[in-house]
Design a protein around this motif. Structure first.
Motif, PDB file in Angstrom:
ATOM      1  N   ARG A  13       1.012  -0.994   0.209  1.00  0.00           N
ATOM      2  CA  ARG A  13      -0.246  -0.037   0.362  1.00  0.00           C
ATOM      3  C   ARG A  13       1.242   0.912   0.091  1.00  0.00           C
ATOM      4  O   ARG A  13       0.601   1.842  -0.401  1.00  0.00           O
ATOM      5  N   ILE A  14       2.082   1.216   0.863  1.00  0.00           N
ATOM      6  CA  ILE A  14       3.104   2.047   0.532  1.00  0.00           C
ATOM      7  C   ILE A  14       4.143   1.404   0.453  1.00  0.00           C
ATOM      8  O   ILE A  14       4.048  -0.047   0.783  1.00  0.00           O
ATOM      9  N   TYR A  15       5.555   2.138   0.369  1.00  0.00           N
ATOM     10  CA  TYR A  15       6.794   2.173   0.190  1.00  0.00           C
ATOM     11  C   TYR A  15       8.186   2.519   0.867  1.00  0.00           C
ATOM     12  O   TYR A  15       7.652   4.216   1.225  1.00  0.00           O
ATOM     13  N   VAL A  16       8.363   2.483   1.674  1.00  0.00           N
ATOM     14  CA  VAL A  16       9.511   2.935   2.710  1.00  0.00           C
ATOM     15  C   VAL A  16      10.643   2.588   2.594  1.00  0.00           C
ATOM     16  O   VAL A  16      10.813   0.927   1.937  1.00  0.00           O
ATOM     17  N   SER A  17      11.693   3.270   2.600  1.00  0.00           N
ATOM     18  CA  SER A  17      13.053   2.263   2.810  1.00  0.00           C
ATOM     19  C   SER A  17      13.814   2.025   4.169  1.00  0.00           C
ATOM     20  O   SER A  17      13.340   2.730   5.464  1.00  0.00           O
ATOM     21  N   GLY A  18      14.463   1.512   4.149  1.00  0.00           N
ATOM     22  CA  GLY A  18      15.411   1.096   5.601  1.00  0.00           C
ATOM     23  C   GLY A  18      16.647   2.117   5.611  1.00  0.00           C
ATOM     24  O   GLY A  18      16.990   2.682   4.794  1.00  0.00           O
ATOM     25  N   THR A  19      16.540   1.896   7.093  1.00  0.00           N
ATOM     26  CA  THR A  19      18.541   2.803   7.317  1.00  0.00           C
ATOM     27  C   THR A  19      18.701   2.906   8.481  1.00  0.00           C
ATOM     28  O   THR A  19      17.972   1.737   9.321  1.00  0.00           O
ATOM     29  N   SER A  20      19.292   2.927   9.523  1.00  0.00           N
ATOM     30  CA  SER A  20      19.725   3.564  10.313  1.00  0.00           C
ATOM     31  C   SER A  20      20.409   4.167  11.619  1.00  0.00           C
ATOM     32  O   SER A  20      20.344   4.939  10.616  1.00  0.00           O
TER      33      SER A  20
END
Length: 230
Positions: free
Chosen positions: A190-197
């Motif tokens: 439904r949505i797209y997010v990105s991973g980070t730290s």
């Protein structure tokens, strides 16, 4: 970006070359001059001291991925670096009023990536783009406020929503579940997010860009997704 103006003023007194990677932040200069966006506009003060500036147009302007802008203080500097006059068949006329693209970039052959940028600027105009950027910021801040209200999540790196531009960083308070949070969100399609730290631990990053946005509707969808990912 905080304190950028003072830093650039000092560096400009010397002989250093000041380059600013505008990415998302440079478009803060085009936000409406209202109290709502005062902190973001202030964060970009001092850009006039830069010798060169780059900006990614595929983000805020929603143009194709290869679209970007390079601004430099003088044409001479750009020409001295990129001049491609070694081969006889690449010689250009010194009196030609139109600068040769061969001498203003590293590539001899490239797509007309400037056309989509021109089309967006021409279609929206200054006022239209200011509204576009304002809507992006409002959506990001609405998401940040919503994340702060959800007990399972923590907003990073600050709880001050007024400091949010177009990127929202957050993670679950249960640190043991953050490794799988990215997948639990994106797998809902439904949505797209990105991973980070952040501070050495996993986090999730929402970057708002686009031109079809409805702050209330989109925030509601994101809330449903995050609740399901808890």
């Amino acid at each position: 970006m905080r304190g950028l103006k003072g830093c650039l003023e000092e560096v400009a007194k010397g002989r250093a070359w000041i380059h600013v990677d505008g990415a998302f932040g440079i478009f803060a200069r085009s936000l409406p001059e209202t109290e709502e966006f005062a902190s973001l506009r202030a964060s970009s003060e001092g850009l006039q001291y830069a010798d060169s500036i780059t900006a990614d147009c595929h983000k805020a302007l929603n143009t194709p991925y290869a679209s970007a802008i390079l601004l430099t203080r003088t044409e001479t500097d750009l020409n001295n670096v990129c001049n491609n006059g070694a081969a006889a068949y690449l010689k250009t006329s010194a009196t030609d009023p139109i600068p040769s693209p061969l001498n203003h970039g590293l590539e001899n052959s490239r797509r007309f990536s400037a056309l989509p940028i021109y089309a967006v600027l021409h279609a929206h105009g200054r006022e239209g783009l200011a509204l576009l950027f304002a809507t992006q910021v409002r959506l990001a801040r609405a998401v940040a406020s919503m994340v702060r209200e959800l007990e399972a999540y923590e907003l990073l790196p600050t709880a001050e929503v007024e400091e949010v531009g177009t990127i929202v960083l957050f993670r679950l308070r249960d640190q043991g579940r953050n490794e799988e949070l990215l997948g639990r969100i994106n797998d809902q399609n439904r949505i797209y997010v990105s991973g980070t730290s952040w501070e050495g631990r996993p986090a999730v990053r929402v970057a708002v860009s686009g031109w079809e946005m409805d702050v209330e509707k989109d925030t509601s969808v994101i809330r449903e997704v995050l609740k399901a990912a808890e």
